[in-house]
Structures are given as structure tokens and as C-alpha cells.
Scaffold this motif. Structure first.
Motif, PDB file in Angstrom:
ATOM      1  N   UNK A  60      51.110  46.652  42.837  1.00  0.00           N
ATOM      2  CA  UNK A  60      50.802  45.301  43.286  1.00  0.00           C
ATOM      3  C   UNK A  60      49.325  45.168  43.644  1.00  0.00           C
ATOM      4  N   UNK A  61      48.762  46.188  44.256  1.00  0.00           N
ATOM      5  CA  UNK A  61      47.339  46.175  44.582  1.00  0.00           C
ATOM      6  C   UNK A  61      46.513  46.103  43.307  1.00  0.00           C
ATOM      7  N   UNK A  62      46.864  46.919  42.331  1.00  0.00           N
ATOM      8  CA  UNK A  62      46.172  46.936  41.041  1.00  0.00           C
ATOM      9  C   UNK A  62      46.221  45.545  40.396  1.00  0.00           C
ATOM     10  N   UNK A  63      47.421  44.976  40.331  1.00  0.00           N
ATOM     11  CA  UNK A  63      47.597  43.666  39.702  1.00  0.00           C
ATOM     12  C   UNK A  63      46.798  42.596  40.432  1.00  0.00           C
ATOM     13  N   UNK A  64      46.831  42.618  41.749  1.00  0.00           N
ATOM     14  CA  UNK A  64      46.118  41.633  42.548  1.00  0.00           C
ATOM     15  C   UNK A  64      44.611  41.726  42.344  1.00  0.00           C
ATOM     16  N   UNK A  65      44.090  42.944  42.331  1.00  0.00           N
ATOM     17  CA  UNK A  65      42.642  43.133  42.167  1.00  0.00           C
ATOM     18  C   UNK A  65      42.194  42.727  40.764  1.00  0.00           C
ATOM     19  N   UNK A  66      42.938  43.113  39.738  1.00  0.00           N
ATOM     20  CA  UNK A  66      42.552  42.747  38.371  1.00  0.00           C
ATOM     21  C   UNK A  66      42.606  41.233  38.188  1.00  0.00           C
ATOM     22  N   UNK A  67      43.643  40.582  38.710  1.00  0.00           N
ATOM     23  CA  UNK A  67      43.723  39.116  38.622  1.00  0.00           C
ATOM     24  C   UNK A  67      42.547  38.474  39.349  1.00  0.00           C
ATOM     25  N   UNK A  68      42.163  39.040  40.480  1.00  0.00           N
ATOM     26  CA  UNK A  68      41.029  38.510  41.239  1.00  0.00           C
ATOM     27  C   UNK A  68      39.723  38.691  40.472  1.00  0.00           C
ATOM     28  N   UNK A  69      39.555  39.822  39.817  1.00  0.00           N
ATOM     29  CA  UNK A  69      38.349  40.057  39.018  1.00  0.00           C
ATOM     30  C   UNK A  69      38.276  39.074  37.852  1.00  0.00           C
ATOM     31  N   UNK A  70      39.415  38.797  37.252  1.00  0.00           N
ATOM     32  CA  UNK A  70      39.434  37.839  36.137  1.00  0.00           C
ATOM     33  C   UNK A  70      38.974  36.461  36.612  1.00  0.00           C
ATOM     34  N   UNK A  71      39.473  36.034  37.762  1.00  0.00           N
ATOM     35  CA  UNK A  71      39.073  34.739  38.307  1.00  0.00           C
ATOM     36  C   UNK A  71      37.599  34.735  38.685  1.00  0.00           C
ATOM     37  N   UNK A  72      37.148  35.820  39.316  1.00  0.00           N
ATOM     38  CA  UNK A  72      35.744  35.931  39.715  1.00  0.00           C
ATOM     39  C   UNK A  72      34.832  35.830  38.489  1.00  0.00           C
ATOM     40  N   UNK A  73      35.174  36.549  37.427  1.00  0.00           N
ATOM     41  CA  UNK A  73      34.351  36.532  36.216  1.00  0.00           C
ATOM     42  C   UNK A  73      34.276  35.121  35.636  1.00  0.00           C
ATOM     43  N   UNK A  74      35.392  34.409  35.641  1.00  0.00           N
ATOM     44  CA  UNK A  74      35.418  33.041  35.129  1.00  0.00           C
ATOM     45  C   UNK A  74      34.556  32.117  35.983  1.00  0.00           C
ATOM     46  N   UNK A  75      34.658  32.246  37.314  1.00  0.00           N
ATOM     47  CA  UNK A  75      33.863  31.421  38.211  1.00  0.00           C
ATOM     48  C   UNK A  75      32.371  31.684  38.052  1.00  0.00           C
ATOM     49  N   UNK A  76      32.003  32.952  37.956  1.00  0.00           N
ATOM     50  CA  UNK A  76      30.587  33.299  37.802  1.00  0.00           C
ATOM     51  C   UNK A  76      30.021  32.757  36.489  1.00  0.00           C
TER      52      UNK A  76
END
Length: 199
Positions: free
Chosen positions: A155-171
Motif C-alpha cells: 500500500x505504501x508503494x502504491x500510494x507513493x507511486x500514485x503521488x509521484x505520477x500526480x506530482x509529475x503531471x502537476x509540475x
């Protein structure tokens, strides 16, 4: 406050709140090996949480970029790092540290004082009865909220990867807006042709 100073070997003694099967690496969109790593800030007053979190995510990667870990053990240390390191992508933030709401105050200052809307903030608490999840999600601009006992390795892995995907899109969106603003500003500074043509 230190960066990547914990040995992964210490992670062998994982507490019950973070145990699961090994994780596969995520390299769906490969980039050059020289690409800068994603910065993940772990904020917790418990050293063991730092060690175990880093160990659990040590083999993770996204878009061909590995993770680089920064460590803070109080809200004040976290804010200092966030001020000096603008490219932090994800913050794994403990709620209760030097005060009962230290993590919540960090989240609020990141958004309101540092004006950092891109960094993904994942709150974690070891005392779920101390804070009402719904109120926190409504009142604070956070991106996820977990009780540590529920946050397995996967769950930690999934949460962090999903967060990175969103961060990359926002940036990427922020970069496009900045480029458009610069182009419009340059157009506005271009001298207009004289009315009626050249005398």
C-alpha cells in the motif's frame, strides 16, 4: 536531519505495520539512467519509521528514476528542508511529533506560506483515535491519510507511486503555464508598428 544515512540492512526488523511481500520495480517509462531521482521527505520523530520506510521503498522507481530520501524528525526540520529543497515530490508526514498537531501545521504552512501546491502530502498516524480523518481531509490540503497499522509495504508503494505520477503531471502543467506566461510577456514587450504604416 540527514539524507540517505540509514542502512537498508536495518530494515530487516520491520515492525508489524509495514510487512508484505517483496515489490517489483516500476520502470514503465524508461528515462536515461542519469535522470535525477525523485525526492521523498520522511517526517517522523521515530527513527525506526525512517529506517523501515526507506527499506520498503528502496527498490522503487518511477519513469526510470529512483527515489532519494530526505529525513526530518520534527515539523520545524521538515519546513526547513522544504524551504531549501523546492523539488521534493512527496512528503510522508507523521501527524503527532513535537506537538499533537505538528504534522497538520506543516501541511498548512507548506500550502499557505511556502505556496507549494505541487508536493504531495501523505499524512500518517500511529494513533488513529487522535484525529478525525474526514475533518483533516476537508480542513487541510493533503493528498492522502493513513493509519500506520494499515499501511503495508504494498500500500505504501502504491500510494507513493500514485503521488509521484500526480506530482509529475502537476509540475509539467506548471512548466507549461510558466512558458506561456513568458511568451505572452515577451509579446507584450514587442514594440507595436506605427499606426498608418511607415511615415
Amino acid at each position: 536531519m540527514n539524507m540517505d544515512s540509514d542502512s537498508a540492512a536495518k530494515g530487516a526488523d520491520e515492525p508489524d505495520w509495514l510487512v508484505d511481500e517483496p515489490l517489483e520495480r516500476t520502470d514503465a517509462t524508461a528515462e536515461p539512467a542519469t535522470a535525477a531521482p525523485w525526492r521523498v521527505l520522511i517526517v517522523d520523530d521515530d527513527v525506526d519509521v525512517h529506517v523501515v520506510t526507506k527499506f520498503a521503498l528502496s527498490q522503487a522507481s518511477f519513469q526510470g528514476r529512483r527515489l532519494s530520501f530526505l529525513h526530518a524528525y520534527s515539523g520545524a526540520e521538515a519546513l526547513s528542508l522544504l524551504r531549501g529543497t523546492p523539488d521534493i515530490a512527496v512528503v510522508l508526514l507523521d501527524v503527532i511529533m513535537e506537538t499533537q498537531d505538528a504534522g497538520l501545521q506543516v501541511a498548512r504552512q507548506v500550502r499557505e506560506e511556502l505556496h507549494n501546491s505541487a508536493v504531495r502530502i501523505i499524512l500518517r498516524t500511529g494513533q488513529p483515535g487522535q484525529a478525525l480523518e474526514h475533518r483533516i481531509i476537508i480542513d487541510y490540503d493533503i493528498n492522502d491519510f493513513w493509519c500506520k497499522t494499515d499501511l503495508t509495504t504494498r500500500k505504501l508503494f502504491t500510494t507513493v507511486i500514485a503521488s509521484l505520477r500526480t506530482y509529475a503531471t502537476l509540475r509539467e502543467a506548471q512548466q507549461q503555464v510558466a512558458e506561456l506566461a513568458a511568451a505572452l510577456a515577451q509579446c507584450g514587450n514587442t514594440p507595436a508598428a506605427p499606426a498608418g504604416g511607415t511615415p
